[in-house]
Scaffold this active site. Structure first.
Site, PDB file in Angstrom:
ATOM      1  N   ASP A 140      25.254 -24.907 -19.581  1.00 30.59           N
ATOM      2  CA  ASP A 140      26.710 -24.943 -19.591  1.00 30.59           C
ATOM      3  C   ASP A 140      27.296 -25.569 -20.853  1.00 30.59           C
ATOM      4  O   ASP A 140      28.087 -24.947 -21.558  1.00 30.59           O
ATOM      5  CB  ASP A 140      27.204 -25.689 -18.351  1.00 30.59           C
ATOM      6  N   VAL A 168      31.584 -23.184 -17.258  1.00 32.42           N
ATOM      7  CA  VAL A 168      30.841 -21.958 -17.568  1.00 32.42           C
ATOM      8  C   VAL A 168      29.917 -21.598 -16.406  1.00 32.42           C
ATOM      9  O   VAL A 168      29.858 -20.446 -15.971  1.00 32.42           O
ATOM     10  CB  VAL A 168      30.043 -22.114 -18.872  1.00 32.42           C
ATOM     11  N   ASP A 169      29.194 -22.566 -15.873  1.00 35.07           N
ATOM     12  CA  ASP A 169      28.308 -22.308 -14.737  1.00 35.07           C
ATOM     13  C   ASP A 169      29.094 -21.836 -13.524  1.00 35.07           C
ATOM     14  O   ASP A 169      28.727 -20.856 -12.859  1.00 35.07           O
ATOM     15  CB  ASP A 169      27.520 -23.566 -14.374  1.00 35.07           C
ATOM     16  N   ILE A 170      30.177 -22.541 -13.202  1.00 38.18           N
ATOM     17  CA  ILE A 170      30.954 -22.189 -12.014  1.00 38.18           C
ATOM     18  C   ILE A 170      31.631 -20.833 -12.204  1.00 38.18           C
ATOM     19  O   ILE A 170      31.616 -19.977 -11.305  1.00 38.18           O
ATOM     20  CB  ILE A 170      31.983 -23.293 -11.708  1.00 38.18           C
ATOM     21  N   GLY A 173      29.114 -18.159 -11.848  1.00 39.47           N
ATOM     22  CA  GLY A 173      28.773 -17.958 -10.447  1.00 39.47           C
ATOM     23  C   GLY A 173      29.796 -17.100  -9.727  1.00 39.47           C
ATOM     24  O   GLY A 173      29.442 -16.215  -8.938  1.00 39.47           O
TER      25      GLY A 173
END
Length: 400
Positions: A140, A168-170, A173
């Protein structure tokens, strides 16, 4: 009541956040999620404190409503177990490096597509399989740095700043979840699954709005604007005598109402502040006027007064205050299952609402149950666990 995705089975081989968050979102809406962990477990199990009932808060925030099995996919027998579990699956989510499934004889084109033609494979990756950065692992904060997100965040005086939440990760997802749902809908027409690639890098670029749009249109390099908006004024945080207040004034009508509530009714008549373009050109002047008036005000009294007047405004709260706010509680956005506490399901479906049904699983909590459901005998299950193909306790083995 069954959720909207009741009957959809997902094999979640992903770790950390992007993939698990995608699978958890599907789970919240009724999908059955089988979380397949490596021998050492999802590394976020150890990302603490805080811990509760042996689970880290970080792991708990992305793995509720799932059942857990631990398999050494590096062993041929482990790959055979994966194939057995895929026999009843609709979706496979993973975030292994590009080429890993192929190395293990589980490649989509060579094996999975032919054996499971309705399977949807979702690969959350760092940079995609091709291109100058293709195949490299992504994280991230590094992707925030590389895509310009850090350059537009924070106070200009302090330089590029990582966004506090792993956006970025969320975001990846959620984009992955949307892509899976799109593929499920398309499957009703074609009867076929497909492979999906969702790189962190691509998602970060796509989320950089409005800065990317501004740059592509103007050719100028966007800069950090602190708490202020690059395109709208006043859209910023202000100090009051009782704390900080954020104003998000998006049009001339809201600006006029703001000034009326603050006793500054003559300000909108000033040509410098007649519309947003003028206010943007005179950001410093209007900020000074508003700051002087707001410094005398009570943020907690102004928040409801401005909202009732149609002006977007809110007290700047810390996380505990936000979670304890009466509206948060009323909306069911703090939930608990046993000793687990987490945030609620934000999308409200009227007939088939999402639900937090189960706490995050302990490592390999459901290994034996899932193997039995897949048709393995008790003797086969004993053999798999004794040989280390299926784990019941975490090891320090590095995943291959």
């Amino acid at each position: 009541m069954p959720g909207a995705l009741d009957g959809i089975r997902v094999l979640d081989l992903s770790r950390v956040l992007g993939g698990p968050y995608c699978a958890q979102t599907l789970a919240d809406h009724g999908a059955e999620i089988i979380k397949v962990e490596p021998p050492q477990g999802d590394e976020t199990r150890g990302w603490g404190p805080p811990f509760n009932d042996g689970l880290s808060a970080y792991f708990s925030g992305a793995n509720r409503n799932k059942r857990s099995i631990a398999i050494d996919i590096g062993k041929p027998e482990g790959r055979d177990v994966i194939l057995r579990l895929l026999e009843g699956a609709d979706v496979l989510v993973h975030n292994f490096k590009s080429g890993a499934l192929e190395k293990w004889g589980l490649g989509y084109d060579a094996v999975l597509k032919n054996r499971f033609p309705r399977l949807i494979l979702c690969h959350v990756t760092g940079f995609g399989a091709d291109g100058p950065l293709g195949g490299f692992p992504g994280y991230d904060a590094v992707v925030q740095a590389m895509t310009g997100l850090m350059s537009i965040n924070g106070n200009p005086a302090n330089g590029p700043t990582r966004m506090g939440t792993p956006i970025v990760d969320i975001g990846t997802g959620l984009i992955a979840c949307n892509a899976v749902l799109a593929a499920i809908i398309e499957r009703f027409r074609s009867g076929l699954g497909q492979a999906i690639e969702v790189p962190l890098y691509d998602c970060a670029i796509s989320m950089m709005h409005p800065q990317a749009a501004n740059s592509l249109m103007s050719g100028k390099v966007p800069v950090a604007t602190g708490n202020g908006h690059p395109n709208i004024v006043p859209y910023d945080m202000f100090e009051t005598r009782t704390g900080k207040l954020y104003l998000a004034v998006g049009n001339n009508g809201q600006f006029a109402k703001l000034c009326e509530v603050l006793g500054l009714s003559d300000v909108p008549q000033d040509p410098r502040f007649a519309d947003n373009a003028a206010r943007l050109a005179h950001r410093a002047e209007i900020t000074e006027i508003l700051s002087a008036r707001l410094a005398e005000s009570d943020a907690r009294a102004l928040e409801p007064a401005l909202l009732r007047a149609g002006v977007p405004a809110g007290v700047v709260r810390n996380v505990i205050d936000a979670l304890d706010h009466p509206h948060t509680r009323h909306r069911g956005m703090v939930v608990s299952v046993g000793s687990y506490k987490g945030t609620g399901v934000p999308a409200r479906l009227s007939r088939t609402p999402g639900e937090v049904r189960a706490a995050p699983p302990r490592f390999a909590q459901h290994s034996r149950v899932l193997l039995k459901e897949a048709g393995f005998s008790e003797q086969q299950i004993d053999d798999l666990t004794q040989s280390g193909v299926v784990l019941e306790e975490r090891t320090d083995t590095v995943q291959r």
